[in-house]
Design a protein around this motif. Structure first.
Motif, PDB file in Angstrom:
ATOM      1  N   VAL A  56      -4.720  -8.815   3.937  1.00 55.02           N
ATOM      2  CA  VAL A  56      -4.996  -8.605   2.508  1.00 55.02           C
ATOM      3  C   VAL A  56      -4.134  -7.466   1.964  1.00 55.02           C
ATOM      4  CG1 VAL A  56      -6.778  -7.860   0.865  1.00 55.02           C
ATOM      5  CG2 VAL A  56      -7.320  -9.569   2.601  1.00 55.02           C
ATOM      6  N   SER A  57      -4.004  -6.387   2.762  1.00 56.49           N
ATOM      7  CA  SER A  57      -3.172  -5.260   2.304  1.00 56.49           C
ATOM      8  C   SER A  57      -1.709  -5.674   2.154  1.00 56.49           C
ATOM      9  CB  SER A  57      -3.302  -4.090   3.282  1.00 56.49           C
ATOM     10  OG  SER A  57      -2.695  -4.394   4.533  1.00 56.49           O
ATOM     11  N   VAL A  58      -1.227  -6.525   3.079  1.00 59.79           N
ATOM     12  CA  VAL A  58       0.152  -7.014   2.958  1.00 59.79           C
ATOM     13  C   VAL A  58       0.298  -7.921   1.738  1.00 59.79           C
ATOM     14  CG1 VAL A  58       1.918  -8.425   4.090  1.00 59.79           C
ATOM     15  CG2 VAL A  58       0.592  -6.789   5.430  1.00 59.79           C
ATOM     16  N   ALA A  59      -0.747  -8.722   1.476  1.00 61.56           N
ATOM     17  CA  ALA A  59      -0.677  -9.666   0.343  1.00 61.56           C
ATOM     18  C   ALA A  59      -0.648  -8.949  -0.996  1.00 61.56           C
ATOM     19  CB  ALA A  59      -1.866 -10.626   0.408  1.00 61.56           C
ATOM     20  N   ILE A  60      -1.363  -7.813  -1.122  1.00 59.75           N
ATOM     21  CA  ILE A  60      -1.394  -7.128  -2.421  1.00 59.75           C
ATOM     22  C   ILE A  60      -0.338  -6.032  -2.525  1.00 59.75           C
ATOM     23  CG2 ILE A  60      -3.861  -7.613  -2.689  1.00 59.75           C
ATOM     24  CD1 ILE A  60      -4.444  -4.763  -1.891  1.00 59.75           C
ATOM     25  N   THR A  61       0.525  -5.927  -1.512  1.00 56.36           N
ATOM     26  CA  THR A  61       1.590  -4.921  -1.573  1.00 56.36           C
ATOM     27  C   THR A  61       2.545  -5.149  -2.750  1.00 56.36           C
ATOM     28  OG1 THR A  61       1.479  -4.543   0.804  1.00 56.36           O
ATOM     29  CG2 THR A  61       3.506  -3.890  -0.287  1.00 56.36           C
ATOM     30  N   PRO A  62       2.948  -6.396  -3.068  1.00 62.46           N
ATOM     31  CA  PRO A  62       3.839  -6.573  -4.234  1.00 62.46           C
ATOM     32  C   PRO A  62       3.230  -6.095  -5.538  1.00 62.46           C
ATOM     33  CG  PRO A  62       3.884  -8.516  -2.841  1.00 62.46           C
ATOM     34  CD  PRO A  62       2.783  -7.647  -2.313  1.00 62.46           C
ATOM     35  N   ALA A  63       1.889  -6.054  -5.637  1.00 65.64           N
ATOM     36  CA  ALA A  63       1.227  -5.563  -6.859  1.00 65.64           C
ATOM     37  C   ALA A  63       1.121  -4.057  -6.863  1.00 65.64           C
ATOM     38  CB  ALA A  63      -0.156  -6.182  -7.000  1.00 65.64           C
ATOM     39  N   GLN A  64       1.675  -3.395  -5.826  1.00 65.71           N
ATOM     40  CA  GLN A  64       1.681  -1.943  -5.707  1.00 65.71           C
ATOM     41  C   GLN A  64       0.258  -1.369  -5.765  1.00 65.71           C
ATOM     42  OE1 GLN A  64       4.347  -0.187  -8.572  1.00 65.71           O
ATOM     43  NE2 GLN A  64       6.124  -1.393  -7.890  1.00 65.71           N
ATOM     44  N   MET A  65      -0.639  -1.981  -4.937  1.00 67.71           N
ATOM     45  CA  MET A  65      -2.012  -1.501  -4.810  1.00 67.71           C
ATOM     46  C   MET A  65      -2.417  -1.583  -3.335  1.00 67.71           C
ATOM     47  SD  MET A  65      -4.343  -4.663  -6.227  1.00 67.71           S
ATOM     48  CE  MET A  65      -3.754  -4.535  -7.889  1.00 67.71           C
ATOM     49  N   GLY A  66      -3.513  -0.917  -2.994  1.00 64.26           N
ATOM     50  CA  GLY A  66      -4.025  -0.981  -1.623  1.00 64.26           C
ATOM     51  C   GLY A  66      -3.438   0.074  -0.705  1.00 64.26           C
ATOM     52  N   PHE A  67      -3.155   1.286  -1.219  1.00 62.73           N
ATOM     53  CA  PHE A  67      -2.601   2.336  -0.372  1.00 62.73           C
ATOM     54  C   PHE A  67      -3.583   2.697   0.747  1.00 62.73           C
ATOM     55  CE2 PHE A  67      -2.208   6.913   0.520  1.00 62.73           C
ATOM     56  CZ  PHE A  67      -0.902   6.960   0.975  1.00 62.73           C
ATOM     57  N   LEU A  68      -4.839   3.022   0.393  1.00 60.15           N
ATOM     58  CA  LEU A  68      -5.852   3.368   1.405  1.00 60.15           C
ATOM     59  C   LEU A  68      -6.203   2.164   2.272  1.00 60.15           C
ATOM     60  CD1 LEU A  68      -7.830   5.494   2.527  1.00 60.15           C
ATOM     61  CD2 LEU A  68      -9.489   4.729   0.809  1.00 60.15           C
ATOM     62  N   LEU A  69      -6.221   0.987   1.666  1.00 58.49           N
ATOM     63  CA  LEU A  69      -6.538  -0.233   2.419  1.00 58.49           C
ATOM     64  C   LEU A  69      -5.523  -0.465   3.526  1.00 58.49           C
ATOM     65  CD1 LEU A  69      -8.318  -2.826   2.584  1.00 58.49           C
ATOM     66  CD2 LEU A  69      -6.657  -3.901   1.057  1.00 58.49           C
ATOM     67  N   GLY A  70      -4.233  -0.259   3.225  1.00 59.48           N
ATOM     68  CA  GLY A  70      -3.209  -0.468   4.246  1.00 59.48           C
ATOM     69  C   GLY A  70      -3.265   0.556   5.362  1.00 59.48           C
ATOM     70  N   LEU A  71      -3.446   1.829   4.999  1.00 58.15           N
ATOM     71  CA  LEU A  71      -3.498   2.874   6.027  1.00 58.15           C
ATOM     72  C   LEU A  71      -4.669   2.679   6.982  1.00 58.15           C
ATOM     73  CD1 LEU A  71      -2.622   6.101   3.965  1.00 58.15           C
ATOM     74  CD2 LEU A  71      -1.159   4.843   5.545  1.00 58.15           C
ATOM     75  N   VAL A  72      -5.866   2.522   6.424  1.00 56.86           N
ATOM     76  CA  VAL A  72      -7.065   2.383   7.277  1.00 56.86           C
ATOM     77  C   VAL A  72      -7.029   1.059   8.036  1.00 56.86           C
ATOM     78  CG1 VAL A  72      -9.587   2.309   7.280  1.00 56.86           C
ATOM     79  CG2 VAL A  72      -8.378   3.854   5.731  1.00 56.86           C
ATOM     80  N   GLY A  73      -6.531   0.002   7.409  1.00 60.82           N
ATOM     81  CA  GLY A  73      -6.459  -1.292   8.099  1.00 60.82           C
ATOM     82  C   GLY A  73      -5.535  -1.237   9.306  1.00 60.82           C
ATOM     83  N   LEU A  74      -4.333  -0.622   9.136  1.00 59.40           N
ATOM     84  CA  LEU A  74      -3.409  -0.513  10.270  1.00 59.40           C
ATOM     85  C   LEU A  74      -3.984   0.363  11.387  1.00 59.40           C
ATOM     86  CD1 LEU A  74       0.040  -0.155   8.467  1.00 59.40           C
ATOM     87  CD2 LEU A  74      -0.769  -2.090   9.846  1.00 59.40           C
ATOM     88  N   TYR A  75      -4.660   1.456  11.012  1.00 60.49           N
ATOM     89  CA  TYR A  75      -5.267   2.316  12.033  1.00 60.49           C
ATOM     90  C   TYR A  75      -6.339   1.554  12.830  1.00 60.49           C
ATOM     91  CZ  TYR A  75      -8.689   5.612  13.878  1.00 60.49           C
ATOM     92  OH  TYR A  75      -9.567   6.253  14.689  1.00 60.49           O
ATOM     93  N   THR A  76      -7.210   0.834  12.112  1.00 57.21           N
ATOM     94  CA  THR A  76      -8.271   0.076  12.791  1.00 57.21           C
ATOM     95  C   THR A  76      -7.687  -1.019  13.670  1.00 57.21           C
ATOM     96  OG1 THR A  76      -9.697   0.506  10.893  1.00 57.21           O
ATOM     97  CG2 THR A  76     -10.410  -1.189  12.429  1.00 57.21           C
ATOM     98  N   LEU A  77      -6.639  -1.688  13.169  1.00 59.56           N
ATOM     99  CA  LEU A  77      -5.996  -2.747  13.946  1.00 59.56           C
ATOM    100  C   LEU A  77      -5.399  -2.186  15.237  1.00 59.56           C
ATOM    101  CD1 LEU A  77      -4.959  -5.728  14.087  1.00 59.56           C
ATOM    102  CD2 LEU A  77      -2.877  -4.886  12.987  1.00 59.56           C
ATOM    103  N   ALA A  78      -4.697  -1.056  15.159  1.00 57.80           N
ATOM    104  CA  ALA A  78      -4.059  -0.481  16.347  1.00 57.80           C
ATOM    105  C   ALA A  78      -5.089   0.052  17.341  1.00 57.80           C
ATOM    106  CB  ALA A  78      -3.109   0.644  15.935  1.00 57.80           C
ATOM    107  N   ALA A  79      -6.249   0.505  16.869  1.00 60.08           N
ATOM    108  CA  ALA A  79      -7.282   1.032  17.764  1.00 60.08           C
ATOM    109  C   ALA A  79      -8.166  -0.047  18.358  1.00 60.08           C
ATOM    110  CB  ALA A  79      -8.154   2.050  17.013  1.00 60.08           C
ATOM    111  N   SER A  80      -7.996  -1.296  17.924  1.00 58.66           N
ATOM    112  CA  SER A  80      -8.861  -2.377  18.404  1.00 58.66           C
ATOM    113  C   SER A  80      -8.389  -2.872  19.765  1.00 58.66           C
ATOM    114  CB  SER A  80      -8.866  -3.514  17.390  1.00 58.66           C
ATOM    115  OG  SER A  80      -7.579  -4.106  17.309  1.00 58.66           O
TER     116      SER A  80
END
Length: 412
Positions: A56-80
């Motif tokens: 979802v964070s990658v999908a809304i990147t062209p709209a220049q939104m989701g800064f916190l969503l991308g950071l926390v999502g990548l952190y959670t993904l890498a820690a899983s």
């Protein structure tokens, strides 16, 4: 609560950015705000579906939104616990999307401001921004995930060690209980063999003494002397056995505690030492003639046959063979008074065999002695022989008598 709080902050951020995106894209403002709220609220699912949050964070990147969503999502993904190739692919997608959006935005800002900057500036800004948005959360997540897995592994290892220690303690207690039971059975067998045989002969002689006291005083005196001799022999053997038990008690320090893990080994060693003492101080086959002579003096007709060349065996082998013959003759005194008995002893190449067989008792003397029986004699003989790896068989004969046979390996 943490996930809900992060989702609320992400939703508000995406709603504000959606408001700006709606103005720049010519969309109704409520549509942009609602879209931002829904996209930012996806962060509440980061623990259960981290892949969906990153997509979802990658999908809304062209709209220049989701800064916190991308950071926390990548952190959670890498820690899983997901495979590294999936984490790398999604991180690469996020990096590529952020870099493209950053390149376009930097180019637009540079062009709109009328700045004349070198060609290297826009790619530099795009790459730097994408690395700053992707690398820190991924590296931090990988570190936290590895540390979490290490702590879980150490915790599982500690639990496993605790379970193993508990099992070892339980097994040590079982070995100690087994050693105590074996020692009790050994003492019971020895007490039975010592007391039953001597006392049975004493009762037989006492019955004979009562019968001939008035008719034949000389024979009565002889029987009385035999009763006294057998009583003294029984007392001597009992004193020797009690002396061994007292010596074993004094050898163990009572005041010092014994570690739980060593209880089984200590008890087994004590049982082994007691068995060695038993074999060293017990009777031997050299005393078999005397044993048969005592039964003859008690009025039993006993024949002793020895086959093969006599030799010296291990002390426990000789004692077991002696006790088998002794207990078998005691049973004849108890249950077949007046019956003729035959004792056979065979010295073979790798074993020693013995057999005690009696004929049916005369009807007139079958119950003269009135000797009680506890029913433990045959069980004790079988346990003794089995402990040395031998074979023990007992049962009635076709002629109405009883036969006891045992074969003990001589190679111990």
């Amino acid at each position: 609560m943490l996930d809900v709080g992060l989702a609320v902050v992400s939703a508000l951020e995406c709603a504000a950015e959606g408001f700006r995106f709606a103005h720049s894209a010519g969309l109704p403002v409520p549509v942009g705000v609602i879209f931002g709220l829904v996209a930012g609220a996806v962060l509440v699912l980061r623990r259960r579906w981290p892949v969906a949050v990153v997509l979802v964070s990658v999908a809304i990147t062209p709209a220049q939104m989701g800064f916190l969503l991308g950071l926390v999502g990548l952190y959670t993904l890498a820690a899983s616990e997901l495979p590294r190739r999936i984490i790398g692919a999604l991180a690469g997608m996020s990096f590529a999307g952020t870099m493209i959006v950053g390149f376009v935005r930097a180019y637009q800002d540079a062009a709109g401001g009328g700045l004349t900057i070198g060609d290297w500036f826009v790619p530099f800004v795009a790459i730097t921004m994408s690395l700053g948005m992707t690398a820190p959360p991924v590296l931090l997540g990988l570190y936290v995930g590895a540390r979490r897995r290490l702590m879980e592994s150490l915790r599982e290892r500690a639990d496993s060690l605790e379970r193993e220690l508990q099992l070892l303690a339980e097994r040590a207690e079982e070995r100690a209980e087994w050693a105590r039971s074996e020692e009790r059975r050994r003492i019971a067998r020895e007490m039975h063999d010592v007391v039953a045989h001597r006392v049975s002969l004493m009762v037989v002689h006492a019955a004979a003494l009562q019968a001939v006291a008035r008719k034949d005083p000389e024979k009565a005196v002889k029987n009385a002397a035999l009763v006294g001799d057998m009583g003294r022999q029984a007392l001597t053997e009992l004193r020797e056995m009690l002396g061994v038990l007292r010596a074993g008690e004094s050898a163990v320090p009572v005041a010092e505690p014994v570690p739980l893990a060593g209880v089984g080994a200590a008890a087994a060693a004590a049982a082994s030492r007691a068995a060695q003492d038993e074999g060293a101080e017990g009777p031997s086959l050299a005393e078999l003639d005397e044993l048969v002579g005592q039964s003859r003096e008690a009025g039993m007709v006993v024949e002793l046959w020895v086959e093969g060349k006599s030799r010296v065996y291990a002390p426990e082998v000789e004692q077991t063979a002696y006790r088998v013959v002794q207990e078998a003759l005691t049973n004849v005194h108890k249950h077949a008074a007046g019956a003729k008995a035959r004792v056979r002893l065979a010295h073979r190449a790798s074993e020693i065999a013995m057999q005690v067989e009696n004929e049916p008792p005369p009807a007139a003397s079958a119950s003269d002695a009135r000797l009680p029986s506890g029913g433990n004699g045959l069980v004790g003989m079988k346990e003794r022989v089995a402990a040395l790896g031998g074979v023990f068989v007992s049962g009635p004969t076709d002629a109405g008598g009883f036969r006891v046979s045992a074969v003990i390996p001589a190679g111990r």
